[in-house]
Scaffold this active site. Structure first.
Site, mmCIF file in Angstrom:
data_model
loop_
_atom_site.group_PDB
_atom_site.id
_atom_site.type_symbol
_atom_site.label_atom_id
_atom_site.label_comp_id
_atom_site.label_asym_id
_atom_site.label_seq_id
_atom_site.Cartn_x
_atom_site.Cartn_y
_atom_site.Cartn_z
ATOM 1 N N ARG A 164 0.822 -1.230 0.000
ATOM 2 C CA ARG A 164 0.000 0.000 0.000
ATOM 3 C C ARG A 164 0.852 1.276 0.000
ATOM 4 O O ARG A 164 0.506 2.282 0.623
ATOM 5 C CB ARG A 164 -0.955 0.036 1.205
ATOM 6 C CG ARG A 164 -1.950 -1.073 1.254
ATOM 7 C CD ARG A 164 -2.948 -1.033 0.096
ATOM 8 N NE ARG A 164 -3.849 -2.160 0.208
ATOM 9 C CZ ARG A 164 -3.571 -3.383 -0.263
ATOM 10 N NH1 ARG A 164 -2.448 -3.614 -0.935
ATOM 11 N NH2 ARG A 164 -4.426 -4.368 -0.104
ATOM 12 N N SER A 238 -10.975 -0.520 3.472
ATOM 13 C CA SER A 238 -10.154 -0.689 4.680
ATOM 14 C C SER A 238 -9.632 0.671 5.127
ATOM 15 O O SER A 238 -9.004 1.376 4.342
ATOM 16 C CB SER A 238 -8.959 -1.596 4.398
ATOM 17 O OG SER A 238 -9.415 -2.828 3.916
ATOM 18 N N GLU A 334 -5.114 4.311 5.927
ATOM 19 C CA GLU A 334 -4.910 4.075 4.497
ATOM 20 C C GLU A 334 -5.415 5.246 3.643
ATOM 21 O O GLU A 334 -4.677 5.744 2.801
ATOM 22 C CB GLU A 334 -5.592 2.760 4.094
ATOM 23 C CG GLU A 334 -5.148 2.266 2.744
ATOM 24 C CD GLU A 334 -5.885 1.021 2.302
ATOM 25 O OE1 GLU A 334 -5.656 -0.040 2.890
ATOM 26 O OE2 GLU A 334 -6.700 1.123 1.373
HETATM 27 C C1 FAD Z 1 -15.503 -0.250 -0.852
HETATM 28 C C2 FAD Z 1 -14.031 -0.021 -1.074
HETATM 29 C C3 FAD Z 1 -13.179 -1.111 -1.219
HETATM 30 C C4 FAD Z 1 -11.806 -0.916 -1.439
HETATM 31 N N1 FAD Z 1 -11.013 -2.021 -1.585
HETATM 32 C C5 FAD Z 1 -9.682 -1.865 -1.820
HETATM 33 C C6 FAD Z 1 -8.844 -3.006 -2.016
HETATM 34 O O1 FAD Z 1 -9.297 -4.149 -1.996
HETATM 35 N N2 FAD Z 1 -7.528 -2.799 -2.237
HETATM 36 C C7 FAD Z 1 -6.989 -1.540 -2.295
HETATM 37 O O2 FAD Z 1 -5.780 -1.431 -2.511
HETATM 38 N N3 FAD Z 1 -7.774 -0.442 -2.136
HETATM 39 C C8 FAD Z 1 -9.091 -0.566 -1.896
HETATM 40 N N4 FAD Z 1 -9.889 0.527 -1.720
HETATM 41 C C9 FAD Z 1 -9.289 1.871 -1.779
HETATM 42 C C10 FAD Z 1 -9.409 2.557 -3.178
HETATM 43 O O3 FAD Z 1 -10.337 1.884 -3.965
HETATM 44 C C11 FAD Z 1 -8.068 2.609 -3.901
HETATM 45 O O4 FAD Z 1 -7.104 3.258 -3.107
HETATM 46 C C12 FAD Z 1 -8.171 3.343 -5.237
HETATM 47 O O5 FAD Z 1 -6.972 3.183 -5.964
HETATM 48 C C13 FAD Z 1 -8.468 4.830 -5.059
HETATM 49 O O6 FAD Z 1 -8.727 5.382 -6.329
HETATM 50 P P1 FAD Z 1 -9.416 6.802 -6.484
HETATM 51 O O7 FAD Z 1 -9.350 7.182 -7.922
HETATM 52 O O8 FAD Z 1 -10.754 6.780 -5.883
HETATM 53 O O9 FAD Z 1 -8.401 7.687 -5.613
HETATM 54 P P2 FAD Z 1 -8.693 9.071 -4.861
HETATM 55 O O10 FAD Z 1 -9.334 8.804 -3.549
HETATM 56 O O11 FAD Z 1 -9.349 10.046 -5.760
HETATM 57 O O12 FAD Z 1 -7.179 9.555 -4.609
HETATM 58 C C14 FAD Z 1 -6.350 8.857 -3.716
HETATM 59 C C15 FAD Z 1 -4.968 9.540 -3.689
HETATM 60 O O13 FAD Z 1 -4.358 9.424 -4.964
HETATM 61 C C16 FAD Z 1 -4.079 10.720 -5.512
HETATM 62 N N5 FAD Z 1 -4.351 10.629 -6.945
HETATM 63 C C17 FAD Z 1 -5.487 10.204 -7.543
HETATM 64 N N6 FAD Z 1 -5.351 10.229 -8.881
HETATM 65 C C18 FAD Z 1 -4.100 10.698 -9.129
HETATM 66 C C19 FAD Z 1 -3.364 10.972 -10.313
HETATM 67 N N7 FAD Z 1 -3.875 10.769 -11.534
HETATM 68 N N8 FAD Z 1 -2.100 11.459 -10.189
HETATM 69 C C20 FAD Z 1 -1.561 11.698 -8.969
HETATM 70 N N9 FAD Z 1 -2.209 11.455 -7.815
HETATM 71 C C21 FAD Z 1 -3.464 10.963 -7.895
HETATM 72 C C22 FAD Z 1 -4.998 11.686 -4.796
HETATM 73 O O14 FAD Z 1 -4.443 12.996 -4.775
HETATM 74 C C23 FAD Z 1 -5.047 11.062 -3.411
HETATM 75 O O15 FAD Z 1 -3.873 11.424 -2.708
HETATM 76 C C24 FAD Z 1 -11.271 0.390 -1.506
HETATM 77 C C25 FAD Z 1 -12.140 1.492 -1.390
HETATM 78 C C26 FAD Z 1 -13.496 1.294 -1.176
HETATM 79 C C27 FAD Z 1 -14.406 2.483 -1.071
#
Ligand code: FAD
Length: 349
Positions: A164, A238, A334
């Protein structure tokens, strides 16, 4: 390019917190990205990059420009009889990418089905689930450096992936925006299904030699039964990482708590199930104001409706303190807190 002022982020974060961005823009392609970065500079605005907000806790309104990458192209190249290179824009929905690759017989992403979020955010915390991490499939990441205005490509080693974590979570990357990710996928339908819960689910369905589609289906089935759907109950999956402790610390814990859920790590260390610690400390099902700890998943903090990021942050802190006091183990959050209380990275973006 004209960003929208006073823009609600309610539908741009999986907790469903009703905060507002001072300015918001969704860009298509590098030229618009360049324009948005220049706009923020001209208006002396902080820049915050947002994917789908599924790993973000908005603790208040966001000053400056919230920038979302809208580009959603998926390209693919056959490298050999067995190997594909799939290139996805940062704005592609992750699960849609997994589905697309499976449907086009480009295998490897099945275990990562149903992880919410964008392709661009996948390398940030090296997403992982059911025995696979992105790092195992990633060839390289294209970034736009907001300081130099240049695009660069980082190979997997340069991304410094670990559990992570990646270089994108460090100060070195505070001015980088991920624009595309390049994945190494396979033409061979040989899924990975050693993860215990996945194996059990396949066995229960009498599937001895699963195809990638079976793995995809069972990952989706397990996830749907275990995790609350953010569209129904706001959450960020998580909330804490599983802490990794030394062999010595693990031995101490096992002496006091023989049932402690843990998994072996390199060099005798162990990864402890954070959910087990939180449940043992009595937090499962706990509710305070409009937020709480999920009834069935102690690792998932939820917004029952009308809660705030501040309430979640306070609850998370109370949980962290109680785990420290009971087990002498540190829990690390996380999801990203925005605005960050102490990180300069947020204001740079
Ligand atoms: C129900 C649920 C289940 C989940 N299960 C998992 C799992 O099994 N495994 C896991 O690893 N994660 C899990 N997650 C967490 C999440 O899905 C991941 O971390 C995912 O990659 C986040 O993507 P996002 O686009 O929503 O990120 P955001 O929340 O929009 O951004 C997260 C971070 O990344 C940065 N960021 C986003 N896009 C960019 C970009 N293009 N360039 C630079 N920085 C950027 C943002 O500034 C922020 O700091 C879960 C979340 C939920 C709600």
């Amino acid at each position: 390019l004209q960003p929208q002022a006073d823009y609600s982020l309610r539908h741009h974060n999986s907790f469903g917190f009703d905060v507002r961005a001072e300015y918001f823009v969704c860009t298509q392609g590098t030229e618009q990205l360049r324009d948005a970065v220049q706009w923020a500079r001209d208006h002396d605005c902080a820049l915050h990059v947002l994917g789908d907000g599924s790993n973000t806790v908005f603790s208040s309104d966001v000053d400056g420009l919230v920038l979302k990458i809208g580009a959603r192209q998926i390209d693919s190249e056959k490298l050999s009889a067995q190997a594909y290179r799939v290139i996805a824009d940062a704005g592609v929905n992750w699960h849609a990418l997994v589905e697309h690759c499976l449907a086009t017989e480009q295998y490897g992403l099945e275990n990562l089905a149903m992880i919410p979020g964008s392709a661009g955010a996948a390398p940030i915390q090296n997403i992982g689930a059911y025995g696979i991490e992105l790092a195992q499939l990633l060839d390289s990441v294209e970034i736009f450096d907001t300081t130099s205005g240049q695009c660069r490509q980082l190979n997997a080693a340069q991304c410094q992936f670990s559990y992570r974590h990646s270089i994108f979570k460090t100060r070195a990357a505070r001015n980088w925006i991920v624009t595309r990710i390049h994945l190494n996928l396979s033409a061979a339908d040989k899924p990975c299904f050693h993860y215990a819960a996945l194996q059990q689910s396949l066995q229960a369905a009498n599937i001895q030699n699963p195809a990638s589609k079976d793995v995809f289906d069972h990952v989706c089935k397990i996830r749907s039964s275990k995790l609350p759907d953010p569209k129904v109950l706001g959450n960020a999956g998580s909330f804490f990482k599983n802490p990794i402790v030394s062999a010595e610390k693990m031995a101490q814990l096992l002496a006091r708590y023989p049932q402690i859920a843990h998994y072996p790590e390199a060099e005798g260390r162990a990864k402890i199930a954070a959910g087990w610690l939180i449940e043992q400390a009595g937090w499962k099902g706990y509710r305070r104001d409009a937020v709480g700890v999920h009834d069935n998943q102690a690792l998932v903090l939820v917004n029952y409706g009308g809660g705030t990021g501040q309430q979640i942050a306070t609850l998370a802190n109370d949980i962290r303190v109680s785990i420290r006091e009971k087990f002498d183990v540190e829990l690390e959050q996380e999801p990203v807190l925005v605005p960050a209380d102490n990180s300069p990275a947020c204001t740079m973006r």
